[in-house]
Design an enzyme around this catalytic site. Structure first.
Site, PDB file in Angstrom:
ATOM      1  N   PRO A  41       2.754 -12.105  -1.848  1.00 26.69           N
ATOM      2  CA  PRO A  41       1.737 -11.445  -1.030  1.00 26.69           C
ATOM      3  C   PRO A  41       1.976 -11.419   0.487  1.00 26.69           C
ATOM      4  O   PRO A  41       1.243 -12.042   1.260  1.00 26.69           O
ATOM      5  CB  PRO A  41       0.479 -12.240  -1.371  1.00 26.69           C
ATOM      6  CG  PRO A  41       0.983 -13.609  -1.666  1.00 26.69           C
ATOM      7  CD  PRO A  41       2.311 -13.405  -2.343  1.00 26.69           C
ATOM      8  N   CYS A  42       2.953 -10.650   0.909  1.00 28.64           N
ATOM      9  CA  CYS A  42       3.193 -10.493   2.347  1.00 28.64           C
ATOM     10  C   CYS A  42       2.027  -9.770   3.025  1.00 28.64           C
ATOM     11  O   CYS A  42       1.843  -9.887   4.237  1.00 28.64           O
ATOM     12  CB  CYS A  42       4.515  -9.788   2.608  1.00 28.64           C
ATOM     13  SG  CYS A  42       4.766  -8.286   1.661  1.00 28.64           S
TER      14      CYS A  42
END
Length: 169
Positions: free
Chosen positions: A130-131
């Site tokens: 989850p950037c």
């Protein structure tokens, strides 16, 4: 040999890539660093088990659930520094955000937020790793290889109060 397939998501088409029965990439079509540094021949293959698992994971995620990363076999190829940053991304809880500076401090007391930002931007397995949960100083919504519009959509899907963040376009 790298295998690829597509997935239709609320963000548009996603491209998934696999090698040796592991997921090595997931990109929003048109995003920066699309297909990263992979230079091997690619072949379409919609029937791989890793793709089926990934598509089920994505279905669950886009239905508003928080599926476990342990359900997927992921493989990352990158420098030691990038691998360290990508491992830290996996620790960010669903529905929460951290800053580039927070990640930098976990790596080293003198690590630069900009260096972390470069590594985050090259994350080859977006959404799952989850950037999109990384924001700038004081909650500024800056940078996302898949577009800030998509970053906002993903954060809203996870219940993040966007009004508490500052969107910088």
């Amino acid at each position: 040999m790298i295998y690829k397939t597509e997935y239709n998501s609320p963000l548009g088409k996603l491209t998934l890539a696999s090698k040796d029965d592991k997921l090595i990439g997931l990109w929003i079509n048109g995003q920066k660093h699309f297909f990263g540094n992979f230079n091997e021949e690619t072949i379409e293959n919609d029937d791989l088990e890793i793709f089926e698992k990934t598509k089920r994971w994505l279905d669950s995620y886009f239905d508003g659930n928080n599926p476990s990363l342990s359900r997927l076999d992921l493989y990352f190829h990158g420098s030691d520094f990038r691998l360290k940053v990508w491992d830290l991304l996996k620790e960010i809880p669903y529905g929460e955000v951290v800053t580039y500076g927070d990640i930098a401090k976990k790596i080293s007391s003198n690590m630069s937020s900009q260096a972390v930002g470069g590594a985050v931007g090259h994350n080859p397995i977006s959404i799952i790793v989850p950037c999109h949960r990384v924001v700038g100083f004081n909650g500024k919504l800056t940078g996302y290889a898949g577009s800030l519009e998509n970053k906002v959509k993903l954060l809203k899907l996870e219940g993040v109060k966007i009004k508490d963040l500052k969107v910088i376009f």
